[in-house]
Design an enzyme around this catalytic site. Structure first.
Site, PDB file in Angstrom:
ATOM      1  N   THR A 133       0.840  -1.196   0.000  1.00 22.76           N
ATOM      2  CA  THR A 133       0.000   0.000   0.000  1.00 22.76           C
ATOM      3  C   THR A 133       0.880   1.254   0.000  1.00 22.76           C
ATOM      4  O   THR A 133       2.104   1.174   0.058  1.00 22.76           O
ATOM      5  CB  THR A 133      -0.913   0.006   1.242  1.00 22.76           C
ATOM      6  OG1 THR A 133      -0.107  -0.167   2.413  1.00 22.76           O
ATOM      7  CG2 THR A 133      -1.927  -1.126   1.166  1.00 22.76           C
ATOM      8  N   TYR A 134       0.223   2.418  -0.028  1.00 25.65           N
ATOM      9  CA  TYR A 134       0.942   3.686  -0.117  1.00 25.65           C
ATOM     10  C   TYR A 134       1.910   3.845   1.049  1.00 25.65           C
ATOM     11  O   TYR A 134       1.565   3.574   2.205  1.00 25.65           O
ATOM     12  CB  TYR A 134      -0.053   4.843  -0.129  1.00 25.65           C
ATOM     13  CG  TYR A 134       0.565   6.177  -0.490  1.00 25.65           C
ATOM     14  CD1 TYR A 134       1.257   6.342  -1.690  1.00 25.65           C
ATOM     15  CD2 TYR A 134       0.457   7.267   0.367  1.00 25.65           C
ATOM     16  CE1 TYR A 134       1.826   7.557  -2.023  1.00 25.65           C
ATOM     17  CE2 TYR A 134       1.012   8.487   0.035  1.00 25.65           C
ATOM     18  CZ  TYR A 134       1.698   8.622  -1.156  1.00 25.65           C
ATOM     19  OH  TYR A 134       2.271   9.834  -1.491  1.00 25.65           O
ATOM     20  N   MET A 135       3.143   4.273   0.733  1.00 24.95           N
ATOM     21  CA  MET A 135       4.222   4.229   1.743  1.00 24.95           C
ATOM     22  C   MET A 135       4.413   5.549   2.475  1.00 24.95           C
ATOM     23  O   MET A 135       5.299   5.631   3.341  1.00 24.95           O
ATOM     24  CB  MET A 135       5.535   3.787   1.092  1.00 24.95           C
ATOM     25  CG  MET A 135       6.106   4.725   0.062  1.00 24.95           C
ATOM     26  SD  MET A 135       5.152   4.622  -1.462  1.00 24.95           S
ATOM     27  CE  MET A 135       5.598   6.178  -2.212  1.00 24.95           C
TER      28      MET A 135
END
Length: 670
Positions: A133-135
């Site tokens: 997922t978005y980091m």
């Protein structure tokens, strides 16, 4: 501030006694903690800012010198020991929350040695390919589907006993957390690391994220801590020795993830410390005892992980800016990396002092934190941006007026100079070509000027190091003899990178390069004679030819220390290695070790060639069980399958099923 604390720090020595004792043939270690009714001073009893014993009224702490410690040791060996006290305490630990940006950067730095910038670059690549997922997030929240997937995987890999009683949900405690995105986790299929086709640091980062996420849904770890006190009579009262043990009753989440460690299985073994079955009043036998000498250490420097932790705690920066903040201070040479530590430079010192003197508000952490909060409010539409920015830049105390006012007060010469309280006769300046010093000899008024060696930190400056630098400057180049092969003179000199050996005098042609080799760390420049200088000049030293490639293997010294190299594969030598003596066997041993800190799978069985590609098909064992590998495709082998019965035909079927599910394969087929 931290580096100045290190500069003010005064080291202190203290002594203790360590004993090896045994009960029914089982040995364990015990350390002296009390003598009579007095507690023996240890590191925490000293002021870390001064290195001195903390003074207290009616102090019950006693500082042993070497003679005292030897006396206690001698008496302890001769007299009878017994168990005076046993305390058993069950403890439990819960798993850490899933990763957010800051904790991912911190763990990647601790576990894998990655910088914040490199961690984000790798995470960006994994995100763009749909693996995670978005980091850039400060939320520890996991979606319901992610929790469900994690729990199914825990049950499959470890069994139902390792599942937490119910789904674990986490909330953020970070100052200024926005929680706009989910925590960093694998994509919903939770593909095991060995099936991802990843390698190197990408594999390591994905594995770390995968393990941390599934650990969040695992049961608590249960441990039993055992504390034992032993007593032996002495002329100064009973000497009390302490031993501690720890037994893991149920590993729980530690089977999957241990903070700060690479291999959970190895870490579990390391954590356990077994003690024999002991009872109060029972005698124990002393096997041997030794006097131990200790020295207090200055406060530790920030690592990237610790700095990011501080930024997050103080509300400075946001997930999207942590890496760039750290990278900026390194890129501008305000600090340099030394191993895992961030070491302030003289340039960093003068910039910090200039800003602290003329713009104190701008470098105040609370001011920065409040500004971040205002920017968050602007981003959320709570306050209009123009009035805030207008006040910040153009207000009565705005940046424009501050700069105009303070610019007139800044003395350029003063701005590039440093004075240190403990070095009254020394002035340090930061010039175009780096830092240099001026030392005034109070006995005759003589001033000595010279560059400071590259890599010398401000806190490394003390009376001894300054006197050594001054002596080297006054001494100039030392002639050590003549090279018997070239007949050129050999000199010992000191430059911006420290002491070095030079072969030959300065040439008439400035384009002609002389051979210069740094004196390896650990060698006292004053001990270098002609014979040792000739050995140093042999660097980079040829050790032999690689048995497989036929290419050279050499040993040498670089900016980051001694190493061996083969075809651009550099391996650092260990502390026990000597770059002047390391041989071919030791070099091959270092090259045989895997680079990096991540765990690697082992080949368990070769099945033969794939019927279509003729490439080898192998069974490997990874951290999560057996899997089959063919070229870039990995497929998990079901648990019920036994290694000895698993065939090539079964492997081909599993690989085909895996390839059919691969998005890459599908897109190519289409």
């Amino acid at each position: 501030d931290l580096e100045r604390e290190r500069m003010r720090f005064v080291s202190a020595r203290y002594w203790g006694v360590a004993a090896e004792v045994a009960k029914d043939g089982e040995g364990f270690e015990s350390r002296l903690t009390h003598l009579g009714d007095k507690k023996i001073a240890v590191g925490k009893d000293f002021d870390e800012k001064t290195g001195k014993l903390i003074a207290k009224e009616n102090s019950s702490v006693i500082l042993l010198n070497q003679t005292d410690a030897l006396d206690v040791m001698d008496q302890a060996i001769k007299n009878a020991w017994k168990v005076s006290d046993i305390d058993e305490k069950p403890v439990s630990r819960k798993p850490a929350p899933p990763f957010i940006t800051s904790t991912l950067q911190q763990e990647a730095n601790r576990k894998l040695g990655l910088s914040a910038r490199d961690t984000m670059r790798i995470a960006q690549g994994l995100y763009e390919r749909g693996h995670i997922t978005y980091m850039r997030t400060d939320s520890v929240n996991l979606s319901e589907s992610a929790i469900e997937s994690s729990r199914k995987l825990v049950g499959k890999l470890y069994g139902k006993d390792y599942l937490s009683d119910g789904p674990r949900r986490f909330t953020s405690k970070a100052k200024g957390a926005q929680e706009a995105h989910e925590a960093i986790r694998p994509s919903l299929d939770f593909t095991p690391p060995q099936e991802m086709g990843l390698s190197g640091k990408e594999y390591d980062v994905y594995e770390m994220i995968w393990m941390r996420t599934i650990a969040t849904q695992m049961a608590d770890s249960r441990q039993l801590q055992v504390s034992v006190n032993l007593e032996v009579p002495t002329s100064r009262g009973p000497a009390r020795f302490h031993s501690s043990g720890m037994k893991i009753l149920f590993p729980g989440f530690l089977r999957a993830y241990v903070e700060g460690h690479d291999d959970p299985t190895l870490s579990l073994g390391e954590r356990e410390r077994f003690l024999p079955d002991l009872k109060v009043g029972a005698p124990v036998k002393v096997v041997k005892a030794d006097v131990t000498e200790h020295e207090t250490k200055p406060p530790a420097r920030y690592s990237e992980a610790a700095l990011i932790q501080y930024l997050e705690k103080e509300g400075i920066g946001r997930p999207s800016t942590y890496a760039s903040i750290v990278s900026t201070i390194i890129d501008r040479n305000y600090c340099v990396r030394n191993g895992n530590a961030l070491v302030p430079t003289f340039t960093g010192f003068v910039v910090t002092e200039l800003l602290a003197k003329h713009f104190p508000d701008l470098v105040n952490s609370q001011f920065t934190s409040r500004m971040e909060e205002k920017l968050d409010d602007i981003a959320e539409g709570k306050i209009p941006h123009l009035p805030y920015l207008r006040e910040f830049y153009l207000g009565e105390n705005g940046l424009e007026n501050q700069v105009a006012k303070e610019d007139k007060l800044i003395d350029p010469e003063e701005a590039r100079s440093l004075k240190f309280e403990h070095l009254e006769n020394l002035d340090v300046f930061v010039g175009k070509y780096g830092p240099y010093f001026e030392y005034t000899d109070t006995s005759n008024g003589e001033i000595t000027k010279a560059s400071l060696p590259e890599g010398l930190a401000p806190s490394d400056l003390n009376q001894d190091s300054v006197q050594n630098l001054v002596a080297q400057v006054k001494k100039g180049a030392t002639s050590l003899g003549t090279d018997p092969v070239t007949q050129l003179p050999i000199f010992l000199k000191t430059g911006s990178y420290g002491p070095y050996i030079q072969l030959g005098d300065l040439p008439a042609d400035p384009k002609e390069k002389l051979k210069r080799v740094s004196v390896p760390k650990g060698i006292d420049p004053n001990s270098v004679d002609e014979a040792l200088a000739l050995r140093i000049l042999e660097l980079p030293r040829l050790l032999g030819m690689h048995p497989t490639t036929g290419k050279e293997i050499r040993a040498s010294v670089g900016r980051f220390g001694p190493y061996v190299v083969h075809e651009k594969d550099f391996r650092s030598l260990k502390k026990e290695d000597n770059v002047l003596e390391v041989n071919m066997d030791r070099a091959m041993e270092l090259f045989a070790q895997p680079k990096g800190k991540g765990r690697r799978s082992q080949v368990m069985k070769a099945l033969g060639e794939h019927p279509e590609t003729k490439s080898p098909v192998e069974v490997l064992e990874g951290p999560y069980g057996l899997y089959v590998k063919h070229e870039k495709t990995n497929a998990t082998i079901p648990k019920e399958k036994k290694l000895e019965d698993f065939t090539l035909a079964e492997a081909v079927v599993l690989l085909a099923e895996k390839e059919a599910l691969s998005p890459t394969k599908k897109s190519k087929a289409g």
